[in-house]
Design an enzyme around this catalytic site. Structure first.
Site, PDB file in Angstrom:
ATOM      1  CG  LEU A  49       9.189 -17.474  -2.172  1.00 61.40           C
ATOM      2  CD1 LEU A  49       9.868 -16.622  -1.113  1.00 61.40           C
ATOM      3  CD2 LEU A  49       8.738 -16.570  -3.318  1.00 61.40           C
ATOM      4  CG  ASP A  94      -2.014   0.996   1.177  1.00 59.54           C
ATOM      5  OD1 ASP A  94      -2.371   1.415   0.052  1.00 59.54           O
ATOM      6  OD2 ASP A  94      -2.546   1.373   2.234  1.00 59.54           O
ATOM      7  CG  HIS A 107       0.268   2.236  -9.224  1.00 58.08           C
ATOM      8  ND1 HIS A 107      -0.047   1.777  -7.953  1.00 58.08           N
ATOM      9  CD2 HIS A 107      -0.759   3.057  -9.591  1.00 58.08           C
ATOM     10  CE1 HIS A 107      -1.213   2.303  -7.571  1.00 58.08           C
ATOM     11  NE2 HIS A 107      -1.653   3.077  -8.545  1.00 58.08           N
TER      12      HIS A 107
END
Length: 257
Positions: free
Chosen positions: A148, A37, A54
């Protein structure tokens, strides 16, 4: 690895630091979820358009992924785009939808080299073809990797997931595949989009906001929560390690003593 951890924590590699034992590599959370965020506010502070935030945030994804991979995190789920984010201005949504086209061609080779596997949690319906093509291509290219799992929550909403799960469960009851008396937490979890993943041990949210924003509502029931004022583009490997260290200092009792 020791040198990397010292670098992330801002420690002189030549010194013997007492801060290192605070991060116990045998007690690293298996699944870390992150609400990325603050991209827009980070850009606004710098007099830039929101989309610049972004774009900068996109670049940060790989850095944190590599940090998580280095210390042995098994699953890293990143909240990339919610079902509510469609309400944002059209230009911003279009920019966000094009980010996978840029991210994966730039980073896929290094992700493959580090044995990272890509997956997506969310609904493909409604996503542009170019977005899906980029994501599905990355999923296909990394499907044999065993390290991962980098899980992007894209076009995802926790309430929608739970409603969809209940609908599927009711159909199974009607079709005789499930008996009402057999319904428990484990069977309900099997209807969630993350049914094959462990629930998050740790949730990190950047930007100072203190809410879940419809993210993994069922799965986060007993997760440890860690918040930072830092916006996502400025969330460093050092801050990530601080979150891990704080997680390891907490006692997880799951309602017990």
């Amino acid at each position: 690895m020791l040198k990397l951890i010292k670098k992330w924590l801002g420690i002189n590699v030549k010194s013997v630091s007492s801060a290192i034992p605070a991060i116990e590599l045998d007690k690293v959370p298996a699944h870390v979820a992150i609400i990325m965020d603050g991209n827009g506010r980070w850009a606004k502070q710098r007099g830039l358009p929101r989309v610049a935030g972004h774009h900068s945030g996109m670049k940060n994804v790989k850095k944190i992924t590599m940090a998580a991979n280095e210390i042995g995190v098994k699953v890293l789920t990143m909240y990339a785009f919610s079902t509510e984010n469609w309400k944002r201005p059209k230009e911003e949504v279009e920019f966000l939808m094009k980010l996978p086209q840029e991210f994966f061609p730039l980073e896929i080779e290094e992700l493959i080299e580090n044995n990272v596997r890509i997956r997506m949690t969310g609904w493909k319906e409604g996503l542009p073809d170019y977005t899906l093509k980029a994501i599905e291509g990355a999923i296909e290219r990394t499907k044999e990797n065993t390290g991962l799992i980098l899980n992007f929550a894209l076009n995802y909403g926790g309430r929608k997931e739970m409603i969809a799960g209940v609908q599927d469960m009711i159909l199974d009851v009607q079709n005789g595949k499930l008996q009402i008396e057999d319904l428990d937490e484990a069977s309900f979890s099997s209807y969630m989009l993350t049914s094959d993943l462990p629930d998050p041990d740790l949730l990190i949210r950047t930007s100072g906001e203190l809410r879940l924003s419809n993210f993994l509502l069922w799965q986060l029931a007993y997760s440890e929560l860690w918040f930072t004022e830092a916006y996502w583009p400025e969330f460093t490997e050092s801050l990530f390690m601080q979150a891990i260290a704080e997680y390891q200092r907490r006692g997880r009792r799951y309602g017990g003593i």
